[in-house]
Design an enzyme around this catalytic site. Structure first.
Site, PDB file in Angstrom:
ATOM      1  N   GLU A 137      24.541 -46.944  12.054  1.00  0.00           N
ATOM      2  CA  GLU A 137      25.131 -45.905  11.192  1.00  0.00           C
ATOM      3  C   GLU A 137      26.597 -45.639  11.514  1.00  0.00           C
ATOM      4  O   GLU A 137      26.909 -44.839  12.395  1.00  0.00           O
ATOM      5  CB  GLU A 137      24.330 -44.596  11.320  1.00  0.00           C
ATOM      6  N   LYS A 174      23.296 -48.171   7.805  1.00  0.00           N
ATOM      7  CA  LYS A 174      23.185 -46.815   7.243  1.00  0.00           C
ATOM      8  C   LYS A 174      24.584 -46.242   7.044  1.00  0.00           C
ATOM      9  O   LYS A 174      25.051 -45.443   7.866  1.00  0.00           O
ATOM     10  CB  LYS A 174      22.340 -45.938   8.182  1.00  0.00           C
TER      11      LYS A 174
HETATM   12  P1  13P Z   1      22.338 -36.646   5.936  1.00  0.00           P
HETATM   13  O1  13P Z   1      21.594 -37.405   4.861  1.00  0.00           O
HETATM   14  O2  13P Z   1      22.034 -35.185   5.945  1.00  0.00           O
HETATM   15  O3  13P Z   1      23.785 -36.979   5.968  1.00  0.00           O
HETATM   16  O4  13P Z   1      21.734 -37.137   7.324  1.00  0.00           O
HETATM   17  C1  13P Z   1      21.468 -38.446   7.527  1.00  0.00           C
HETATM   18  C2  13P Z   1      21.578 -38.746   8.954  1.00  0.00           C
HETATM   19  O5  13P Z   1      20.643 -39.136   9.593  1.00  0.00           O
HETATM   20  C3  13P Z   1      22.888 -38.621   9.595  1.00  0.00           C
HETATM   21  O6  13P Z   1      22.852 -39.117  10.884  1.00  0.00           O
END
Ligand code: 13P
Length: 423
Positions: free
Chosen positions: A236, A279
């Site tokens: 991510e 992500k």
């Molecule tokens: P949000 O969809 O609230 O941005 O959170 C996703 C997430 O796991 C961020 O680390």
């Protein structure tokens, strides 16, 4: 940067916008005539059946399972600090029992039709149902939802060197903690039933070269350690919505961030691209962008998919977007348009385009839970939010949206998700 490179491509986009409009009208008519009817997008879906998951399943099988058609990931892995801020602002105490009671709503709701995996915070991985004492992991597996776990330990400020003053400065950028204990933690988490993990890096727009380098390298090291432990890494690199940047600036920053991340993954020994998931955020303008006209879902779709096509290797099975402060309804509409665009005009993408939403799957549930303490009603909302986003992964969502936050328009931006906190 990547857009409008040729007349042909431009015409293709115009075609998408027109086709998207026509399809939306057809979808609305379909649901009036026959609310149970399947979407025309579903009938053209060519995704293969997800693999059956066993204890011996490969990383690639698990990654494919998580990114299977019509489903996405529930991100319910907020750290104690982050969930605490959300619970206390809703009038609920931030105790282990209250956190478990809230999360139990999701894990015992009927979400398996639209959710393939749920990311848990470490504490939650070891918690159980308050009445039956059945573990949350068992509840999730029972409905085909794979348990995952957040393995990073939050954000820390990233100092950079100012050559004029020869001192270290902090300019609001961050890196992520947790690599030193990661291998040992993975060995414990897999014993507890986790099949995948998440590591969040948070970057500002525009990201500095130092922030790009450090965060990309750490993401790659994280991915390698998890894969060596037979856990699928959810990689991510989040570009924060905070700031005044335009859609175009967000696209450039997005391309830079993804390029740096993919390059670091290529350099890292032992990485299998077919055994990891990405992500990122969707390409959207900053929440404080002075041009108050929000881009249409079709524009978000074009800007987002075009970057992904330029940068993301086809071997990666899925791109699981975070919601990043978009409203519940925006996140669904944008994901839906992304999939409609990716599917139209023989424009298919090699990876699935799905969700790993936190706030956009939870905010209305928290509102019901905090105001009414009605378990069944809160669970129903969790199911509905999962359902509409499942539809959006095939471009077949046509409303209405179940959000109860100002007609779906309640802002979910949080200014503590960046460098000011441990996230
Ligand atoms: P949000 O969809 O609230 O941005 O959170 C996703 C997430 O796991 C961020 O680390």
């Amino acid at each position: 940067m990547y857009l409008h490179t040729s007349t042909n491509r431009y015409n293709q986009k115009l075609y998408f916008i027109k086709l998207y409009g026509i399809i939306t009208v057809i979808r609305s008519l379909e649901s009036i005539i026959d609310p149970q009817s399947d979407s025309i997008f579903r009938s053209i879906s060519i995704m293969s059946a997800p693999p059956e998951i066993k204890p011996t399943s490969s990383l690639s099988d698990i990654a494919q399972y998580l990114s299977q058609s019509s489903k996405g990931i529930l991100a319910s892995d907020e750290s104690t600090g982050t969930i605490g801020k959300r619970l206390t602002s809703a009038g609920i105490d931030n105790t282990p029992e209250e956190r478990a009671a809230y999360r139990q709503l999701f894990y015992t709701a009927d979400i398996g039709h639209s959710i393939s995996g749920a990311i848990l915070f470490e504490e939650t991985l070891y918690q159980s149902h308050s009445k039956t004492n059945t573990s949350f992991v068992t509840h999730l597996l029972h409905q085909g939802v794979l348990p995952g776990v957040k393995v990073d330990k939050g954000l820390i400020p990233l100092p950079s060197f100012d050559s004029n003053t020869a001192i270290n400065i902090v300019n609001g950028e961050t890196r992520t903690k947790g690599l030193d204990t990661l291998d040992a933690s993975c060995k414990e988490y897999i014993k507890a039933g986790a099949r995948f993990t998440k590591w969040r890096a948070a970057l500002k727009v525009p990201p500095s070269p130092l922030a790009l380098d450090i965060n990309a390298s750490e993401l790659a090291m994280y991915a390698a350690i998890c894969q060596a432990n037979n856990l699928v890494p959810l990689v991510e690199p989040e570009l924060l919505i905070d700031g005044q940047h335009t859609l175009e600036q967000a696209q450039i920053a997005s391309a830079q961030t993804l390029q740096a991340t993919i390059a670091a993954l290529w350099r890292q020994p032992g990485i299998s691209f077919d055994g990891l998931l990405l992500k990122p955020q969707m390409v959207v303008p900053g929440g404080d962008c002075p041009n108050h006209n929000k881009p249409s879902p079709e524009s978000v779709a074009i800007y987002t998919v075009d970057v992904m096509r330029q940068v993301v290797p086809p071997a990666i099975p899925g791109i699981m977007f975070l919601s990043g402060g978009q409203t519940e309804e925006e996140a669904t509409l944008n994901l839906n348009a992304i999939n409609a665009y990716a599917m139209c005009n023989n424009n298919r993408t090699p990876w699935s385009l799905s969700f790993s939403f936190g706030r956009a799957l939870q905010a209305s549930v928290l509102k019901i839970w905090s105001e009414e303490r009605d378990e069944e009603k809160a669970k129903k909302m969790a199911e509905e939010l999962a359902r509409v986003n499942g539809l959006a992964t095939t471009g077949s969502y046509s409303g209405p949206h179940p959000s109860i936050l100002s007609g779906g328009r309640g802002s979910l931006r949080e200014d503590f998700r960046g460098w000011r906190t441990d996230s």
